[in-house]
Design an enzyme around this catalytic site. Structure first.
Site, PDB file in Angstrom:
ATOM      1  N   SER A 207      34.924  46.240  44.224  1.00 44.98           N
ATOM      2  CA  SER A 207      35.354  45.572  42.964  1.00 44.98           C
ATOM      3  C   SER A 207      34.285  45.030  42.269  1.00 44.98           C
ATOM      4  CB  SER A 207      36.232  44.484  43.554  1.00 44.98           C
ATOM      5  OG  SER A 207      37.558  44.797  44.306  1.00 44.98           O
TER       6      SER A 207
ATOM      7  N   TRP B 241      42.251  45.842  51.040  1.00 45.25           N
ATOM      8  CA  TRP B 241      41.599  46.757  51.788  1.00 45.25           C
ATOM      9  C   TRP B 241      41.853  46.579  53.094  1.00 45.25           C
ATOM     10  CZ3 TRP B 241      38.362  44.200  48.497  1.00 45.25           C
ATOM     11  CH2 TRP B 241      37.722  43.145  48.931  1.00 45.25           C
TER      12      TRP B 241
END
Length: 678
Positions: free
Chosen positions: A458, A677
């Site tokens: 990210s 995740w």
């Protein structure tokens, strides 16, 4: 006067003859001169430019890529096609295994990327006798299709009138139970094909990567093939021998300018960089900052900045940066030593199926060293098919037996694979070290190992504030296994060693951008609630920068609330100075930090959410706030969601079912977004 001097007469005549001769010579000279001038004038005057006549060259046109899988199947005598929607390579790997399996059952299969073919041809598959389409579909992100299956997904959604009544199909789906939309893509493809009239010949397979994806696939596959044989009335050949897909070509004399040295797509693309940059053409971004974020503790948390000046790369807050790592050279050298090979030998692995779109398993020609460093995954525990194929190269019958057992679907074999390979985190090098009798040829090993995949992070910056820079926040992965080995994460250790200058050279990272749905609200006046413990703070650093930039532009900005969590305030409080500065400048209207291990009772972000439940409920229910969660999917994201259910129950007067539906509606409306995740 009649008698003239004959001598005189003769003299006069002679003079006249000379005069005539002289005149003719002058005439000739003048004529020649005049002719020369005229000729010169015509030859040298500026002529009008003639319009060139282009002759049609008799050269063959470049071969267009075959987009008809039907024609290809007919041409090559194939009756089974296995389409894959793959983001990390696993679904593609499964598709290749299934297409290879077909041969063992007296059929011929091909693996296919739906992005490369006209999927509208599915209705024509009935033109091929005993035909079958298998779909290995992974789900990415929040129930999304993988990049290469996006067009196929759109086609399925848009074509309500499509008649697929002649299509036989089955689906194996790859997902992860810790995610909200478990196996959404596979479930959708299975259901949608049936709606369009296709015939399902075997049940949908659900693979769970949070459990044992390999076991799920093997179990499904063991039941699938007998069902296919029964459906088509064919007998299995029972051929369990190893089937090679590629043949080895070694080069002793080759121009090294034609040899791949780590490029993902075009040869020499790292030397001459040309936009646009994407997964097949990454940009080499120089590293301008690489600093440790945590002040103390055993772990190494890091902040990197990549320079994208001049690349024409654009990104938005919330997007992901994909990086292509390389394997540890020590591991590569050990593999070379244990197999006793010259790693610098230049080779090509060429597909035995000349009609296949996939000519090589990785860019060729290249060296074994480059393949093992840049192209192949040598650190992931190998899948059962790799063990099965390599078993033949073990000289000890006991090793052969154990490898084949682990590749079987028997309870004993599954248990042995789970404990000896997965639980012990053994990679291919460890297996070769622990089975000294196993000496496979390196070319077959290279054929079987999966591709080394890009890693996604990210982005921890805003392009409004940092248009020429992309920030990464990551924790270095390193752990001790049950066999007392130290395993290191490929990408994070590689990034850790990307010093700003290395021996006078700038360190670079091959990268590209993957767009995300994780976006700030369109209206800046909407409040935002950001929940991101640990490195889950990454996208929120970009969000905070962007909200601050909007305020500087004089825009009205809604409440910006941050919930961050870490272990100890004095060890791993990431971006502490930046967060406290943002709070001081009223960019962050609330900063809530949970230090889980600074007191006897562990405190996490969800506890802070429940402490502030009245404020949370007002922001969400009355002020149209957007909620963002980033980090661990297995525990944190679930616990945070449960906290919102409990707040909705208590302050909204709802039952648990109503509260669950309330949060689901927020998700549907794009007001509850997750970037998680496992």
């Amino acid at each position: 006067m009649a008698d003239m001097d004959p001598e005189g007469t003769t003299h006069t005549e002679h003079m006249m003859e000379e005069e005539e001769s002289l005149l003719s010579s002058l005439d000739l000279i003048l004529f020649t001169l005049l002719a020369g001038i005229v000729l010169y004038f015509f030859m040298n005057r500026k002529k009008p430019e003639p319009i060139p006549e282009f002759k049609k060259l008799d050269t063959p046109a470049p071969t267009a890529r075959e987009t008809s899988f039907i024609e290809k199947m007919k041409k090559t005598g194939k009756n089974i096609i296995v389409f894959y929607g793959s983001q990390t390579g696993t679904a593609e790997e499964f598709a290749n295994r299934l297409s290879k399996d077909a041969q063992r059952y007296g059929m011929k299969g091909m693996a296919a990327d739906p992005e490369e073919y006209d999927m509208g041809e599915l209705s024509r598959l009935s033109e091929i006798t005993n035909s079958l389409a298998i779909f290995c579909m992974a789900t990415y992100g929040e129930g999304d299709p993988t990049d290469n299956a996006q067009d196929f997904y759109d086609w399925l959604q848009e074509n309500d009138d499509e008649d697929l009544s002649g299509l036989n199909y089955t689906v194996f789906s790859l997902g992860n139970k810790t995610y909200e939309h478990y196996n959404a893509m596979g479930k959708y493809v299975d259901k949608r094909l049936e709606e369009l009239g296709a015939k399902r010949i075997f049940d949908l397979g659900l693979g769970d990567d949070d459990g044992n994806l390999e076991e799920d696939f093997v179990s499904w596959r063991e039941q699938f093939w007998p069902a296919v044989c029964e459906h088509f009335g064919v007998e299995a050949l029972g051929d369990e021998s190893s089937i090679r897909q590629y043949e080895l070509k070694e080069y002793t004399d080759i121009n090294m300018n034609k040899v791949y040295t780590g490029e993902i797509g075009r040869l020499k693309s790292f030397e001459v960089q040309k936009p646009p940059f994407d997964s097949k053409n990454p940009f080499l971004a120089p590293v301008t900052v690489n600093r440790r974020l945590n002040k103390a503790g055993d772990r190494h948390l890091m902040h990197l900045e990549l320079d994208i000046t001049g690349s024409k790369i654009r990104y938005e807050s919330g997007d992901h940066v994909a990086v292509f790592p390389t394997n540890d050279t020590a591991l590569v050298n050990k593999l070379g030593q244990i197999l006793g090979v010259d790693l610098d030998m230049v080779i090509s692995l060429n597909n035995l199926d000349e009609e296949s779109n996939k000519k090589h398993p990785f860019p060729c020609p290249t060296t074994y060293r480059t393949a093992l460093t840049h192209y192949l995954d040598i650190t992931h525990p190998p899948r059962t098919n790799v063990l099965y194929e390599l078993a033949q190269y073990a000289s000890d019958p006991k090793d052969q037996e154990n490898m084949r057992k682990m590749a079987s679907s028997s309870p004993e074999g599954k248990s042995l694979y789970q404990t000896w390979v997965l639980d012990s985190c053994r990679n291919i090098l460890h297996i070769l070290e622990d089975m000294p009798s196993l000496k496979p040829p390196i070319d077959h090993l290279c054929e079987l190992l999966p591709r080394l995949q890009a890693r996604y992070y990210s982005i921890a910056s805003s392009s409004k504030v940092h248009p020429n820079s992309i920030h990464i926040c990551a924790v270095v992965v390193e752990y001790k296994t049950k066999t007392n080995r130290v395993n290191k994460g490929v990408a994070t250790n590689w990034l850790k060693n990307k010093l700003v200058t290395d021996n006078g050279h700038k360190s670079t990272v091959p990268m590209y951008i993957r767009k995300s749905q994780f976006r700030l609200p369109f209206k800046a006046t909407n409040p935002v609630i950001m929940i991101g413990p640990g490195t889950g703070i990454a996208p929120f650093m970009g969000f905070i920068q962007e909200r601050g930039w909007l305020k500087e532009q004089g825009k009205e900005v809604g409440e910006t609330v941050m919930y961050f969590g870490c272990r100890h305030k004095n060890e791993d409080y990431l971006y502490q100075e930046e967060l406290e500065e943002a709070e001081k400048n009223a960019v962050l209207t609330q900063l809530n930090v949970a230090f889980s291990r600074d007191q006897e009772q562990k405190v996490y972000v969800q506890h802070h959410l429940k402490q502030n439940k009245e404020n949370i409920w007002k922001l969400v229910h009355s002020d149209n706030a957007h909620i963002y969660v980033c980090g661990d999917a297995r525990n944190m994201a679930k616990d945070v969601q449960t906290a919102f259910h409990e707040i909705a129950e208590e302050l909204g007067g709802m039952t648990r079912t109503q509260a669950t539906d309330y949060v689901k509606k927020l998700m549907t409306k794009g007001r509850y977004s997750q970037d998680v995740w496992s």
